[in-house]
Write a protein that holds these residues in place. Structure first.
Motif, PDB file in Angstrom:
ATOM      1  N   SER A 107       0.814  -1.220   0.000  1.00  0.00           N
ATOM      2  CA  SER A 107       0.000   0.000   0.000  1.00  0.00           C
ATOM      3  C   SER A 107       0.848   1.270   0.000  1.00  0.00           C
ATOM      4  O   SER A 107       0.491   2.252   0.639  1.00  0.00           O
ATOM      5  CB  SER A 107      -0.933   0.012   1.217  1.00  0.00           C
ATOM      6  OG  SER A 107      -0.179  -0.060   2.414  1.00  0.00           O
ATOM      7  N   SER A 108       1.945   1.262  -0.720  1.00  0.00           N
ATOM      8  CA  SER A 108       2.781   2.454  -0.781  1.00  0.00           C
ATOM      9  C   SER A 108       2.150   3.478  -1.719  1.00  0.00           C
ATOM     10  O   SER A 108       1.197   3.189  -2.455  1.00  0.00           O
ATOM     11  CB  SER A 108       4.183   2.092  -1.279  1.00  0.00           C
ATOM     12  OG  SER A 108       4.136   1.762  -2.653  1.00  0.00           O
ATOM     13  N   ASN A 109       2.713   4.675  -1.728  1.00  0.00           N
ATOM     14  CA  ASN A 109       2.205   5.726  -2.609  1.00  0.00           C
ATOM     15  C   ASN A 109       2.412   5.382  -4.082  1.00  0.00           C
ATOM     16  O   ASN A 109       1.634   5.802  -4.940  1.00  0.00           O
ATOM     17  CB  ASN A 109       2.883   7.059  -2.285  1.00  0.00           C
ATOM     18  CG  ASN A 109       2.347   7.678  -1.018  1.00  0.00           C
ATOM     19  OD1 ASN A 109       1.210   7.428  -0.626  1.00  0.00           O
ATOM     20  ND2 ASN A 109       3.163   8.492  -0.362  1.00  0.00           N
ATOM     21  N   THR A 110       3.465   4.622  -4.369  1.00  0.00           N
ATOM     22  CA  THR A 110       3.730   4.281  -5.773  1.00  0.00           C
ATOM     23  C   THR A 110       2.616   3.417  -6.353  1.00  0.00           C
ATOM     24  O   THR A 110       2.137   3.676  -7.463  1.00  0.00           O
ATOM     25  CB  THR A 110       5.074   3.543  -5.898  1.00  0.00           C
ATOM     26  OG1 THR A 110       5.091   2.414  -5.001  1.00  0.00           O
ATOM     27  CG2 THR A 110       6.236   4.462  -5.609  1.00  0.00           C
ATOM     28  N   VAL A 111       2.194   2.391  -5.629  1.00  0.00           N
ATOM     29  CA  VAL A 111       1.123   1.541  -6.134  1.00  0.00           C
ATOM     30  C   VAL A 111      -0.205   2.304  -6.147  1.00  0.00           C
ATOM     31  O   VAL A 111      -1.033   2.123  -7.053  1.00  0.00           O
ATOM     32  CB  VAL A 111       1.014   0.236  -5.311  1.00  0.00           C
ATOM     33  CG1 VAL A 111       0.569   0.507  -3.877  1.00  0.00           C
ATOM     34  CG2 VAL A 111       0.046  -0.735  -5.971  1.00  0.00           C
ATOM     35  N   LEU A 112      -0.398   3.173  -5.162  1.00  0.00           N
ATOM     36  CA  LEU A 112      -1.633   3.960  -5.116  1.00  0.00           C
ATOM     37  C   LEU A 112      -1.760   4.856  -6.349  1.00  0.00           C
ATOM     38  O   LEU A 112      -2.783   4.834  -7.046  1.00  0.00           O
ATOM     39  CB  LEU A 112      -1.655   4.811  -3.852  1.00  0.00           C
ATOM     40  CG  LEU A 112      -2.850   5.757  -3.700  1.00  0.00           C
ATOM     41  CD1 LEU A 112      -4.143   4.973  -3.523  1.00  0.00           C
ATOM     42  CD2 LEU A 112      -2.634   6.702  -2.516  1.00  0.00           C
ATOM     43  N   TYR A 113      -0.706   5.609  -6.630  1.00  0.00           N
ATOM     44  CA  TYR A 113      -0.761   6.529  -7.768  1.00  0.00           C
ATOM     45  C   TYR A 113      -0.758   5.775  -9.094  1.00  0.00           C
ATOM     46  O   TYR A 113      -1.447   6.177 -10.042  1.00  0.00           O
ATOM     47  CB  TYR A 113       0.415   7.508  -7.704  1.00  0.00           C
ATOM     48  CG  TYR A 113       0.171   8.659  -6.770  1.00  0.00           C
ATOM     49  CD1 TYR A 113      -0.360   9.859  -7.239  1.00  0.00           C
ATOM     50  CD2 TYR A 113       0.439   8.562  -5.406  1.00  0.00           C
ATOM     51  CE1 TYR A 113      -0.604  10.925  -6.378  1.00  0.00           C
ATOM     52  CE2 TYR A 113       0.206   9.613  -4.536  1.00  0.00           C
ATOM     53  CZ  TYR A 113      -0.317  10.793  -5.025  1.00  0.00           C
ATOM     54  OH  TYR A 113      -0.574  11.838  -4.168  1.00  0.00           O
ATOM     55  N   PHE A 114       0.009   4.704  -9.166  1.00  0.00           N
ATOM     56  CA  PHE A 114       0.072   3.969 -10.432  1.00  0.00           C
ATOM     57  C   PHE A 114      -1.296   3.400 -10.806  1.00  0.00           C
ATOM     58  O   PHE A 114      -1.769   3.561 -11.938  1.00  0.00           O
ATOM     59  CB  PHE A 114       1.094   2.832 -10.355  1.00  0.00           C
ATOM     60  CG  PHE A 114       1.081   1.970 -11.582  1.00  0.00           C
ATOM     61  CD1 PHE A 114       1.693   2.379 -12.751  1.00  0.00           C
ATOM     62  CD2 PHE A 114       0.409   0.750 -11.587  1.00  0.00           C
ATOM     63  CE1 PHE A 114       1.661   1.592 -13.903  1.00  0.00           C
ATOM     64  CE2 PHE A 114       0.368  -0.042 -12.731  1.00  0.00           C
ATOM     65  CZ  PHE A 114       0.996   0.390 -13.886  1.00  0.00           C
ATOM     66  N   GLN A 115      -1.945   2.733  -9.870  1.00  0.00           N
ATOM     67  CA  GLN A 115      -3.214   2.096 -10.199  1.00  0.00           C
ATOM     68  C   GLN A 115      -4.319   3.126 -10.432  1.00  0.00           C
ATOM     69  O   GLN A 115      -5.148   2.960 -11.328  1.00  0.00           O
ATOM     70  CB  GLN A 115      -3.609   1.102  -9.105  1.00  0.00           C
ATOM     71  CG  GLN A 115      -2.724  -0.129  -9.091  1.00  0.00           C
ATOM     72  CD  GLN A 115      -3.303  -1.269  -8.264  1.00  0.00           C
ATOM     73  OE1 GLN A 115      -2.614  -1.893  -7.492  1.00  0.00           O
ATOM     74  NE2 GLN A 115      -4.569  -1.549  -8.431  1.00  0.00           N
ATOM     75  N   ARG A 116      -4.342   4.181  -9.646  1.00  0.00           N
ATOM     76  CA  ARG A 116      -5.342   5.228  -9.855  1.00  0.00           C
ATOM     77  C   ARG A 116      -5.182   5.848 -11.247  1.00  0.00           C
ATOM     78  O   ARG A 116      -6.162   6.047 -11.979  1.00  0.00           O
ATOM     79  CB  ARG A 116      -5.207   6.311  -8.797  1.00  0.00           C
ATOM     80  CG  ARG A 116      -5.542   5.903  -7.377  1.00  0.00           C
ATOM     81  CD  ARG A 116      -7.025   5.694  -7.188  1.00  0.00           C
ATOM     82  NE  ARG A 116      -7.401   5.717  -5.784  1.00  0.00           N
ATOM     83  CZ  ARG A 116      -8.537   5.234  -5.307  1.00  0.00           C
ATOM     84  NH1 ARG A 116      -9.414   4.681  -6.130  1.00  0.00           N
ATOM     85  NH2 ARG A 116      -8.816   5.286  -4.014  1.00  0.00           N
TER      86      ARG A 116
END
Length: 520
Positions: A107-116
């Motif tokens: 649940s890091s920011n990288t996966v959050l921004y990438f998937q969004r």
């Protein structure tokens, strides 16, 4: 002697102004969606992250056998290929996103921004579908449809908060419908076949496609018709061969089918979709209560619907049990008037209505229907909502109640103002848009085609207003009065109440669409 006139050279076509304006609509919606990136996300966020890891870390022969996580791959192969494509970029940004073991619940920011942002980019498919369907309409109707689709609060809630890729899939559907409306049946059938290989739940409209294409494209005499049927069948088979061929080669088809059709999940989802089965469940519970009071030995089912449990362990105490075959037959029966019309009068201008009606039937009578499936008919109906005042009235009520039915997806307190504002803004834009369209006649042809009552402007009547006020009362009751009066007791009551009330609106939409089909 007459002067010779030199032929005028045709000027090169100017860039499409409607497309430019549509980009601005999309950009405005994208800005709002970017602001919502840190907001709530459901377990579907981890589901799709895990599918990125599955398709990136494992060979194709193991994609549908992986059980590293409870969120196993259960979409058709084209969507798996789509996840594999996205995983290439995810790996470049953060390799842990696509790591099968270390990435669990990452649940890091990288996966959050990438998937969004991946959902936002995939919405370009929806943008193109809307453009194709509206490019020949007048400016007023174009912009109104853009507002209804591109700024749909339902897509914001489901895709950009809850997290899914419905905009991308619905874009493929709209592209298919645009080809059919243009009379390009082969392309329409091909694109729909592609859609089925992305998400099989869109197959509810397959009978409409089959009957329409058979009658409109293939029914051209014995020899010519047979040849056209062969071509159409070859195209569909080719698409499915590309999608499923590798899995057939690896002997995986039985496992793929098992993952795609998990009938053991039960008739209803944990949160009841607002469909026909809500009334069936309520009737069963009322009968069980009354018969119990009269002295009959009524045993409570092992898995209670009001407990929010996913499963099908003898859920009905009095009424007959429902099986997947039963729901399949009911959907076909409800769909039959539309199929008859499609066979007798296969007109391209009506295909979008028929497909929307098919998805309405699937939503109302299908097996284990999710509330999010309302998008399958609400978005296509936006295309026809601008055709008459009656269509606009129907869509205003349907879109409002369908959006409200998604409120339980966002159950955290910090998202409550967001979903309320989205619904209010959507309702205001619909009201202003429909009022502007029907208050003035934009052409003499439109003025002649409308009935006298249409000159009154956009009104929904006291029945419609009463129903909308009822939504407000249901929300106040479940959101504010229930915690005060009952506290933590009977926590599923607000969900049951909102689902039941929204089911009334969905049933009204079904009856309205059915009446239109029978009268047309």
């Amino acid at each position: 002697m007459e002067a010779q006139t030199t032929p005028q050279l045709k000027k090169p076509p100017k860039p499409s102004k409607p497309m430019t304006e549509l980009w601005w609509f999309f950009a405005a919606a994208a800005c709002v969606k970017l602001l919502l990136i840190p907001a709530y996300k459901s377990t579907d966020f981890e589901v799709h992250r895990h599918w990125l890891a599955t398709t990136h870390s494992l060979p194709l022969s193991q994609w549908y056998f992986d059980e590293t996580s409870p969120w196993t791959l259960d979409y058709p192969p084209f969507f798996a290929y789509f996840e594999r494509f996205l995983s290439i970029f995810a790996n470049l940004i953060d390799p842990q996103i696509v790591h099968l073991q270390k990435g669990l619940n990452y649940s890091s920011n990288t996966v959050l921004y990438f998937q969004r942002i991946s959902v936002l980019f995939s919405d370009l498919c929806l943008l193109y579908g809307v453009y194709r369907l509206t490019r020949k309409l007048d400016s007023t109707r174009q912009k109104l449809i853009w507002v209804l689709v591109v700024w749909s609060p339902m897509l914001v809630i489901v895709d950009h908060l809850h997290f899914q890729y419905n905009g991308f899939l619905l874009g493929i559907l709209l592209i298919s419908l645009s080809y059919l409306e243009e009379g390009r049946d082969l392309m329409g059938g091909l694109v729909f076949a592609v859609l089925l290989c992305f998400k099989h739940l869109f197959a509810v409209a397959a009978p409409v496609y089959f009957v329409y294409l058979l009658r409109h494209y293939c029914w051209k005499g014995f020899v010519r018709g047979f040849w056209r049927l062969f071509i159409l069948g070859a195209i569909v088979v080719a698409v499915f061969a590309v999608a499923y061929g590798p899995f057939v080669y690896h002997g995986q088809m039985q496992q793929v089918i098992h993952r795609m059709f998990p009938f053991g999940r039960g008739l209803c989802h944990a949160y009841w979709a607002p469909n026909f089965w809500v009334f069936y469940i309520i009737l069963d519970k009322v009968l069980a209560f009354l018969l119990g009071r009269l002295g009959f030995n009524i045993q409570a089912p092992a898995a209670s619907f009001t407990g929010g449990i996913v499963g099908d362990l003898s859920p009905f105490a009095v009424l007959p049990q429902i099986t997947p075959v039963t729901t399949f037959i009911l959907v076909l029966l409800a769909l039959s008037p539309c199929l008859i019309k499609a066979w007798r009068h296969p007109r391209p201008v009506r295909i979008t209505r028929w497909v929307a009606y098919a998805y309405t039937c699937g939503f109302l009578f299908g097996w284990h229907v999710h509330e999010k499936a309302a998008l399958h008919f609400v978005i296509p109906l936006a295309i026809v909502a601008v055709q008459s005042l009656d269509d606009a009235r129907h869509y205003f009520l349907l879109s409002t109640v369908s959006c409200y039915s998604l409120f339980p997806l966002l159950f955290e307190a910090q998202e409550y103002p967001i979903k309320v504002l989205l619904l209010l803004l959507h309702s205001m834009l619909m009201w202003l848009g429909f009022s502007a369209q029907f208050a003035k006649r934009i052409s003499l042809e439109l003025a002649k085609s409308e009935k006298k009552k249409d000159k009154e402007g956009f009104v929904i009547g006291w029945v419609g207003w009463s129903y909308l006020v009822g939504i407000l009362l249901v929300e106040i009751s479940g959101q504010f009065l229930h915690p005060i009066i009952l506290g933590d007791k009977l926590p599923f009551i607000p969900l049951m109440l909102s689902s039941t009330y929204c089911a009334l609106g969905t049933m009204y939409s079904f009856i309205w669409q059915l009446k239109w089909i029978l009268d047309s």
